[in-house]
Every structure is written in C-alpha cells, then in structure tokens.
Design a protein around this motif. Structure first.
Motif, PDB file in Angstrom:
ATOM      1  N   ILE A 184       0.878  -1.166   0.000  1.00 35.11           N
ATOM      2  CA  ILE A 184       0.000   0.000   0.000  1.00 35.11           C
ATOM      3  C   ILE A 184       0.913   1.213   0.000  1.00 35.11           C
TER       4      ILE A 184
ATOM      5  N   LEU B  46       1.243   5.106   0.581  1.00 35.60           N
ATOM      6  CA  LEU B  46       0.578   6.240   1.224  1.00 35.60           C
ATOM      7  C   LEU B  46       1.306   7.509   0.790  1.00 35.60           C
ATOM      8  N   GLU B  47       0.633   8.264  -0.060  1.00 38.36           N
ATOM      9  CA  GLU B  47       1.270   9.410  -0.706  1.00 38.36           C
ATOM     10  C   GLU B  47       1.255  10.638   0.213  1.00 38.36           C
TER      11      GLU B  47
ATOM     12  N   PHE C  80      -4.175   2.960   8.919  1.00 36.91           N
ATOM     13  CA  PHE C  80      -3.965   1.800   8.043  1.00 36.91           C
ATOM     14  C   PHE C  80      -3.526   0.580   8.853  1.00 36.91           C
TER      15      PHE C  80
ATOM     16  N   ASP D  80      -6.537  -0.851  10.612  1.00 39.65           N
ATOM     17  CA  ASP D  80      -7.365  -1.734   9.769  1.00 39.65           C
ATOM     18  C   ASP D  80      -6.700  -3.096   9.613  1.00 39.65           C
TER      19      ASP D  80
ATOM     20  N   GLU E 298      -1.754  -0.890  -4.108  1.00 37.53           N
ATOM     21  CA  GLU E 298      -2.763   0.171  -4.169  1.00 37.53           C
ATOM     22  C   GLU E 298      -2.185   1.470  -3.616  1.00 37.53           C
ATOM     23  N   THR E 299      -2.650   2.576  -4.184  1.00 37.30           N
ATOM     24  CA  THR E 299      -2.165   3.870  -3.716  1.00 37.30           C
ATOM     25  C   THR E 299      -3.281   4.596  -2.974  1.00 37.30           C
ATOM     26  N   GLN E 300      -2.934   5.168  -1.861  1.00 38.81           N
ATOM     27  CA  GLN E 300      -3.904   5.923  -1.063  1.00 38.81           C
ATOM     28  C   GLN E 300      -3.393   7.348  -0.862  1.00 38.81           C
ATOM     29  N   GLN E 301      -4.334   8.272  -0.774  1.00 37.69           N
ATOM     30  CA  GLN E 301      -3.975   9.660  -0.473  1.00 37.69           C
ATOM     31  C   GLN E 301      -4.484   9.964   0.936  1.00 37.69           C
ATOM     32  N   PRO E 302      -3.693   9.686   1.944  1.00 37.75           N
ATOM     33  CA  PRO E 302      -4.184   9.895   3.313  1.00 37.75           C
ATOM     34  C   PRO E 302      -4.372  11.383   3.604  1.00 37.75           C
TER      35      PRO E 302
END
Lengths: 330, 260
Positions: free
Chosen positions: A64, A66-67, A86, A89, A176-180
């Motif tokens: 994962i 996190l950007e 994250f 979860d 997967e990329t997430q934008q926290p």
C-alpha cells in the motif's frame, strides 16, 4: 490458525527508499519458516507509489503506497499519524521498520498505540515454537539479548545489514495507492545540511580507526604514523573519540557518521558497539587491535590482536617499515 | 519553562568483567563489584537542560531516576551539576527491565506535572535500547525527536529548534512546538563537572523518594529471555606469540595482500 500478519514500513523520499529496506523481506521470510505469514509493505512518503511498485515487484508481497506530497521528508510524528489508521485496519502481529534516526522518533509511539512490545536495534531472529525471539546487542556488544513479546503484537526496528534479501525481482503482487489526509503536526523539518564527511575518508583504501582504547589524544600521532605507511589512507574515529574532541566529527565512522568500505580497516582500541560496526561492516579486510580479549570488535574482525596499543603500534610501525625495506632491497 | 531530565544509573562497562559464558537465566546476571555511575548520554541530557535554562532564564529542572535504593547518587550528581530537584522512583534492581515498565512509571509521575520538555539520553550504555524516552512520548501523546545534539529556544519557550546528525553524516534541523520529549545524543556540549561546593550541598538535598508501587503497576509487554555471546560475523583469527612476533606477522600479511 490464521496467518500472522507482518507490516513492513518503508519511508520514501521522492520515490526512493533506504537501500537496506528490501532486506526486511528476509526477516519476514524467516518468520514464515515456522508459521504461515502474510506480509504487506506500507510505503509512505513522497512518490510512495514508485517505491511500493518496486518493493512489491521484487519481493512478491503486496503493498500500500501512502502518498505524502512534500519537498522535505515527513517527520516521525507525521508518519505515525498517517500510518495509524492503516495499521489499525490491518491489525498486524509484527510491524517492522528499518532502524534509522527517523524511525526512532515514532516506532515506540506505534507500539504504545497498538498495545505492542517494542524491540529496537534488532540484528537477529530465533524462530521457535511459542513465538519468535528477537536478538539485539547489549553491554557494548559483548552479549546478545533475546527479547520475546508477551502474547501481543511487536514493533521492531531492524538494523541495516543483518538480514539479506536474496530474491529476484519478477513478481506480481497487489499494489494500491492511497492519499491519506494529513494531520496538523507539532514537528517540522526545516532543512537538511549535507554531510561534511571528507572524501578522503570515504574513498580511502586503508582506514586506521581510533576508539576509546587509544587512551589519550597523544596516541593519535602513532595512528597517523601508522596510516602514513599505507597508500590512500585516512585516520578515523568512533563517536566517543570525536566527542572527546580528539578528532573532528567529519572523521567519525558509524551509524551517524561516515560509512566506509576500504580494502583494510584497522580498528585500534575500538570496542565494537553496533553503532560503529554499522559504519564499517562493508570493509574488505578488518584487523582489530585491542587490549581487551573480550572486545566485541573481534567478532567483526578477520584478524585480531590482543595487545596494548602504546607498545604494539611502535612495533607494528617498525615491522612494516623494515618489511618495506626488505622488499625494496630484493 | 519546566524541564524533566530522566537519568539512569548503570554499571561502569569499562571496569566490568564479562564471563565468556553468561548465566543461563538473564535474572542471574549480576555486576558484583562493578562501580555504578550515571549513564554518559544522560549527562549530556542534564547538560542540555542546564544550557536551555541558561538561555531561557526562568526554568526549573527536575531530574528523575528509576532504580534501587542506591540509585539516588546519580540524582545528587545531577543536582551537583545544577539541577534543582531530584525524584527517585524506587524499584527493585533488575538488569534487563522492560522499557515499558520504566516508561510507564516515569509517565505516571510526569503526567500531572505540566512539564514543557522531557529530556532523556539517546540510550543507556548498558542496554543500548533507546526505548524509554520514545515510549514516554507515546504514552503522553507528545511528539518525540531522538538523537538531538543542539537545541535553541524559539518563540519564548513555545518552540525549540533542534539539530541532529542522521545517516551519512547529514545534519537535520527540526522545530517542535512544546510540550515535547527529546533524546540527547553525545556531542558538542561536554557535560560540566559538578563543583565541589554544589556536590556538598547536593549531598544534603532531600530527594523526593517514591516507591514505584505508589505510582503505577506497569505492564511489562516483553521480556529478555536469553543472554548469549554474539556470533562471529568474520573469522576473527587471533594472532598468537609475543608482541614483536604479532607485529611481524601483521606486517607480512599486509605486504602479502598488497596493502602497503
């Protein structure tokens, strides 16, 4: 029993990670020797997706990204705030980080947050029934302590260089990329000043290194005379020698100083704490001279000499000079 | 500004004798006959606190230690260096305590005291863990900066500007809004030696002594279950013979390898 979950945190700076980060996959693989393990990378920082792709591609573990879009690297406080939801979860049993200045700022906070144990400076692992034992150096590196978590998750900071990932990079794994969302923090990184380490030190073929065991500043003369007998040589010191003001900080070798990998590393009066070893473990040939036969440096040396430097170095200098003459005469 | 400095009393590693084969149980590990002293990194933390007071003015500095009944001597040394007050949390001696045990006890003491800054040494020289400080920060939900060697007050005690050395000899400059916990790396500011007059006064100073049980019953979370000699990462061939012979052997080895 369901698989144990391992989360590996990779700090990313403009898409780049510490070169040793991939080796944490080797620690995860060792954990998998005894039980089924599910591993996930959490790549966090600027251009994290690039690093997440690279890490999942080379190890086959999912990632994962996190950007965190920013010019300077995020502080430990920001990293821990971004990571917590994250990790919450995921509920990992093991959270592994590389042991760096930055990870020391927030790894323990993660342990507190997830009611986990905390082992810093991990350099070994014993896999056994009843849970893994993590090994770390104590008492100046004279012994290893085996630490076990009491039936709860564990946060580890792992020293670079003790685990080696040998896999090849052709896997496909989920990424997967997430934008926290970014919280307001109380810490701010203002600037990073580049290293003042002399090229003469990092590029030297022979490094003669002084530790506390040289006894006094006056004995640096002996070390300089010894160094002068080797081409492309430099005199360096452990943190303690630089703290004492015997050598300037830009001559320090170790986890916070310079990392050197010369043909010959001549450790004079160096005890061998891991902080120092981290800076010279890549040396081709290591000779240690120390009056203490139990000094930890002997475990990290190819050849060891138990002698008093005050009397031994003049003899060594004389022997090398004489040997040189013999060779020239022939 | 109120400052707490956490200090540890450790066995003097230079004079300690180490058995080749350590005792099977870590609980049996003793340091009989070894002199005890203040952890060197904690001396730097005390020095950092004193310097902060010198630049900032109105501050009070407390020093705190967790240890057995003999541990008070490191507090007296800190008071001799210039600290205002000493807090001794008494606890049975354990060579390898869990950092959570120590961290929870210190947190229980510090929580209600409205400190602006808590300082710790970057690690203890004996356990080399650097765990207690960051754990306190985690428990208090404070930001934590580790291995700081220089700090300066900004905005009249609300912000500290800190510097540290990171991997590869690079220097990081960071700012933190207080309250915060910092761990102090040895370095630029050599710890002062206590003046004799101050040491004499420190010997008379009534320390605040608290049994650990009066503060909290911490959860260990982890334990040291084995102490073993380190593995060799290289051959470690020990040279035999007289000093002259060893010098000769080494010199021949260097020549044979084309090193000089």
């Amino acid at each position: 029993m369901s698989a144990r979950k391992v989360a590996i945190i990779a700090e990313v700076e403009q898409g780049k990670t510490h070169p040793a980060i991939v080796d944490l996959a080797a620690l995860a693989a060792r954990l998998a020797e005894n039980e089924s393990v599910e591993v996930c990378w959490l790549a966090v920082g600027s251009n994290a997706a690039d690093a997440g792709d690279a890490l999942s591609g080379s190890t086959g573990y999912s990632a994962i990204a996190l950007e965190i879009p920013c010019e300077v690297p995020p502080t430990g406080e920001l990293l821990s705030e971004v990571l917590q939801p994250f990790l919450g979860d995921m509920q990992p049993d093991v959270i592994a980080l590389l042991h760096t200045s930055r990870s020391q700022d927030y790894a323990a906070t993660l342990a507190v947050r997830f009611d986990a144990a905390y082992v810093s400076g991990v350099q070994g692992l014993v896999v056994q029934d009843g849970g893994p034992i993590f090994q770390r150096a104590v008492l100046g590196g004279k012994y290893m302590a085996g630490v076990k978590a009491d039936d709860r998750p564990v946060v580890l900071t792992v020293l670079p260089g003790y685990f080696k990932f040998e896999g090849n990079g052709s896997h496909s794994a989920e990424m997967e990329t997430q934008q926290p969302s970014l919280p307001v923090t109380r810490t701010r990184l203002i600037e990073i000043k580049e290293s003042a380490t002399e090229a003469a030190l990092t590029q030297a073929s022979t490094v003669v290194a002084a530790g506390r065991g040289i006894g006094s500043e006056d004995n640096l003369d002996l070390l300089s005379r010894l160094a002068a007998l080797f081409p492309k040589s430099a005199v360096a010191g452990s943190r303690i020698v630089c703290d004492a003001g015997w050598l300037p900080y830009h001559r320090q070798v170790g986890v916070t100083g310079a990392t050197v990998a010369p043909e010959l590393y001549l450790a004079c009066g160096i005890s061998g704490a891991f902080q120092h070893l981290a800076g010279m473990s890549g040396s081709r040939f290591v000779v240690a001279i120390n009056i203490d036969p139990h000094a930890a440096i002997f475990n990290a040396a190819d050849v060891g000499v138990v002698e008093d430097l005050n009397t031994f170095l003049p003899l060594l200098i004389e022997a090398i000079e004489k040997n040189g003459l013999d060779t020239d005469e022939r | 500004m109120r400052i707490l400095v956490c200090i540890k009393r450790i066995p003097d590693l230079e004079t300690m004798t180490f058995p080749d084969i350590p005792p099977k149980s870590p609980a049996n590990f003793t340091c009989e006959g070894t002199p005890w002293r203040m952890n060197r990194y904690d001396e730097y933390a005390v020095e950092a606190a004193l310097r902060l007071r010198e630049t900032h003015g109105a501050s009070r500095i407390d020093a705190l230690t967790v240890g057995d009944q003999d541990a008070g001597d490191v507090l007296r040394r800190a008071i001799g260096m210039g600290v205002d007050h000493g807090v001794h949390i008494q606890k049975t001696r354990e060579m390898f305590p869990s950092p959570f045990t120590i961290g929870e006890l210190i947190t229980a003491y510090a929580r209600e005291k409205a400190y602006d800054v808590i300082l710790c040494g970057v690690m203890s020289e004996d356990l080399m863990q650097g765990g207690v400080g960051p754990i306190i920060a985690g428990l208090l939900k404070w930001p934590c900066l580790t291995a700081i060697h220089t700090m300066n007050d900004k905005e009249e005690g609300r912000v500290l500007r800190c510097e540290r050395e990171v991997e590869g000899g690079r220097q990081e400059v960071l700012e933190v809004r207080l309250p915060a916990l910092l761990t102090i790396q040895s370095g630029i500011h050599t710890p002062r030696y206590p003046a004799l007059s101050k040491l004499l006064r420190a010997n008379q100073y009534p320390l605040e002594v608290l049994p650990s049980a009066s503060l909290s019953t911490p959860t260990d979370r982890q334990r040291v279950c084995a102490i073993t000699p380190p593995e060799k990462v290289r051959a470690g061939v020990m040279m035999e013979g007289t000093a002259e012979s060893k010098a000769h052997q080494l010199s021949k080895l260097f020549h044979a390898k084309g090193l000089c």
